[in-house]
Design a protein around this motif. Structure first.
Motif, PDB file in Angstrom:
ATOM      1  N   ASP A  44       0.816  -1.780  -0.270  1.00 17.12           N
ATOM      2  CA  ASP A  44      -0.175   0.059   0.079  1.00 17.12           C
ATOM      3  C   ASP A  44       0.598   1.175  -0.269  1.00 17.12           C
ATOM      4  OD1 ASP A  44      -1.598   2.071   0.348  1.00 17.12           O
ATOM      5  OD2 ASP A  44      -2.407   1.436   2.252  1.00 17.12           O
ATOM      6  N   PRO A  45       0.677   1.759  -0.794  1.00 20.94           N
ATOM      7  CA  PRO A  45       1.749   3.667  -0.954  1.00 20.94           C
ATOM      8  C   PRO A  45       1.514   4.159   0.461  1.00 20.94           C
ATOM      9  CG  PRO A  45       0.081   2.742  -2.856  1.00 20.94           C
ATOM     10  CD  PRO A  45      -0.209   2.351  -2.147  1.00 20.94           C
ATOM     11  N   TYR A  46       0.476   3.903   1.694  1.00 24.16           N
ATOM     12  CA  TYR A  46       0.609   4.741   1.744  1.00 24.16           C
ATOM     13  C   TYR A  46       1.259   4.291   3.193  1.00 24.16           C
ATOM     14  CZ  TYR A  46      -1.264   6.088   6.537  1.00 24.16           C
ATOM     15  OH  TYR A  46      -1.332   7.108   7.994  1.00 24.16           O
ATOM     16  N   ASP A  47       1.718   2.955   3.836  1.00 28.41           N
ATOM     17  CA  ASP A  47       2.257   1.867   4.667  1.00 28.41           C
ATOM     18  C   ASP A  47       3.777   2.797   3.653  1.00 28.41           C
ATOM     19  OD1 ASP A  47       0.638   0.674   5.942  1.00 28.41           O
ATOM     20  OD2 ASP A  47       0.138  -1.062   4.581  1.00 28.41           O
ATOM     21  N   LEU A  48       4.623   2.135   2.377  1.00 25.94           N
ATOM     22  CA  LEU A  48       5.285   3.055   1.999  1.00 25.94           C
ATOM     23  C   LEU A  48       5.491   4.508   2.899  1.00 25.94           C
ATOM     24  CD1 LEU A  48       8.482   2.762   0.605  1.00 25.94           C
ATOM     25  CD2 LEU A  48       6.933   2.452  -1.516  1.00 25.94           C
ATOM     26  N   LYS A  49       5.064   5.539   2.385  1.00 25.57           N
ATOM     27  CA  LYS A  49       4.954   7.114   2.717  1.00 25.57           C
ATOM     28  C   LYS A  49       4.866   6.827   4.688  1.00 25.57           C
ATOM     29  CE  LYS A  49       2.914  11.406   3.184  1.00 25.57           C
ATOM     30  NZ  LYS A  49       0.954  12.179   3.004  1.00 25.57           N
ATOM     31  N   LYS A  50       4.067   6.318   4.849  1.00 25.31           N
ATOM     32  CA  LYS A  50       4.590   5.728   6.610  1.00 25.31           C
ATOM     33  C   LYS A  50       5.897   5.353   7.267  1.00 25.31           C
ATOM     34  CE  LYS A  50       1.315   8.111   8.085  1.00 25.31           C
ATOM     35  NZ  LYS A  50       1.694  10.042   8.364  1.00 25.31           N
ATOM     36  N   GLN A  51       6.323   4.700   6.384  1.00 28.78           N
ATOM     37  CA  GLN A  51       7.337   4.003   7.000  1.00 28.78           C
ATOM     38  C   GLN A  51       9.207   4.985   6.159  1.00 28.78           C
ATOM     39  OE1 GLN A  51       7.963   1.425   8.684  1.00 28.78           O
ATOM     40  NE2 GLN A  51       6.030   1.875   8.788  1.00 28.78           N
ATOM     41  N   VAL A  52       8.442   5.507   5.163  1.00 27.01           N
ATOM     42  CA  VAL A  52       9.437   6.623   4.438  1.00 27.01           C
ATOM     43  C   VAL A  52       9.931   7.687   5.518  1.00 27.01           C
ATOM     44  CG1 VAL A  52      10.258   8.672   3.059  1.00 27.01           C
ATOM     45  CG2 VAL A  52       9.901   5.755   2.599  1.00 27.01           C
ATOM     46  N   GLU A  53       8.476   8.453   6.422  1.00 25.06           N
ATOM     47  CA  GLU A  53       8.932   9.578   7.230  1.00 25.06           C
ATOM     48  C   GLU A  53       9.529   8.529   8.439  1.00 25.06           C
ATOM     49  OE1 GLU A  53       4.705  10.274   8.026  1.00 25.06           O
ATOM     50  OE2 GLU A  53       4.467  11.250   6.077  1.00 25.06           O
ATOM     51  N   VAL A  54       8.854   7.959   8.793  1.00 21.63           N
ATOM     52  CA  VAL A  54       9.611   7.141   9.633  1.00 21.63           C
ATOM     53  C   VAL A  54      11.572   6.851   9.604  1.00 21.63           C
ATOM     54  CG1 VAL A  54      10.848   4.802  11.664  1.00 21.63           C
ATOM     55  CG2 VAL A  54       8.020   5.648  11.195  1.00 21.63           C
ATOM     56  N   LEU A  55      11.796   6.378   8.477  1.00 22.97           N
ATOM     57  CA  LEU A  55      13.349   6.789   7.752  1.00 22.97           C
ATOM     58  C   LEU A  55      13.662   8.131   7.967  1.00 22.97           C
ATOM     59  CD1 LEU A  55      15.490   5.200   6.591  1.00 22.97           C
ATOM     60  CD2 LEU A  55      14.528   6.118   4.964  1.00 22.97           C
ATOM     61  N   GLU A  56      12.902   8.709   7.633  1.00 24.98           N
ATOM     62  CA  GLU A  56      12.982  10.781   7.730  1.00 24.98           C
ATOM     63  C   GLU A  56      13.586  10.779   9.203  1.00 24.98           C
ATOM     64  OE1 GLU A  56      10.559  12.300   5.067  1.00 24.98           O
ATOM     65  OE2 GLU A  56      11.720  11.237   3.419  1.00 24.98           O
ATOM     66  N   ASP A  57      13.063  11.111   9.953  1.00 24.91           N
ATOM     67  CA  ASP A  57      12.661  11.247  10.887  1.00 24.91           C
ATOM     68  C   ASP A  57      13.801  10.786  12.084  1.00 24.91           C
ATOM     69  OD1 ASP A  57      10.497  12.056  11.065  1.00 24.91           O
ATOM     70  OD2 ASP A  57       9.315  10.725  12.325  1.00 24.91           O
ATOM     71  N   THR A  58      14.119   9.217  11.617  1.00 26.95           N
ATOM     72  CA  THR A  58      15.655   8.329  11.983  1.00 26.95           C
ATOM     73  C   THR A  58      16.990   9.686  11.529  1.00 26.95           C
ATOM     74  OG1 THR A  58      14.733   6.901  12.639  1.00 26.95           O
ATOM     75  CG2 THR A  58      17.184   6.733  12.860  1.00 26.95           C
ATOM     76  N   GLU A  59      16.657   9.935  10.363  1.00 22.18           N
ATOM     77  CA  GLU A  59      17.755  10.776  10.045  1.00 22.18           C
ATOM     78  C   GLU A  59      18.305  12.344  10.352  1.00 22.18           C
ATOM     79  OE1 GLU A  59      16.804   9.776   6.001  1.00 22.18           O
ATOM     80  OE2 GLU A  59      17.633   8.295   5.729  1.00 22.18           O
TER      81      GLU A  59
END
Length: 107
Positions: A44-59
């Motif tokens: 689901d594109p929404y799931d991907l978007k949320k996981q990318v956000e988590v990655l960006e938060d960590t970065e």
């Protein structure tokens, strides 16, 4: 008995160094998850978007953490230079060296 100022400063820096390892591990795992999701056509594109956000938060969090490690390292170094107590300075020296190695590897 309450911990001394030296112990508090050493443990604080050690905690930050440990925290950095956890964030690096989280970053690595999150990068792998995002890569896996990007290659999966059924995701689901929404799931991907949320996981990318988590990655960006960590970065985004890491530079602030490195600044804090630098601050605590400098504080401990200054404290040990002027320290006249009877406590063993070896844990402080080792922790300072660990912090210095970490910061050097990230610059």
């Amino acid at each position: 008995m309450a911990p001394s100022q030296l112990e508090i400063k050493v443990r604080s820096l050690q905690r930050l160094l440990k925290e950095e390892k956890y964030y690096q591990q989280e970053l690595s795992e999150q990068q792998a998850l995002v890569y896996k999701l990007k290659t999966d056509e059924t995701v689901d594109p929404y799931d991907l978007k949320k996981q990318v956000e988590v990655l960006e938060d960590t970065e985004r969090l890491l530079p602030a953490l490195y600044a804090k490690i630098t601050q605590f390292r400098d504080d401990l170094a200054q404290f040990t230079r002027s320290y006249n107590g009877a406590e063993d300075l070896e844990p402080a020296t080792i922790t300072l060296k660990d912090a210095e190695n970490l910061l050097r590897s990230k610059s």
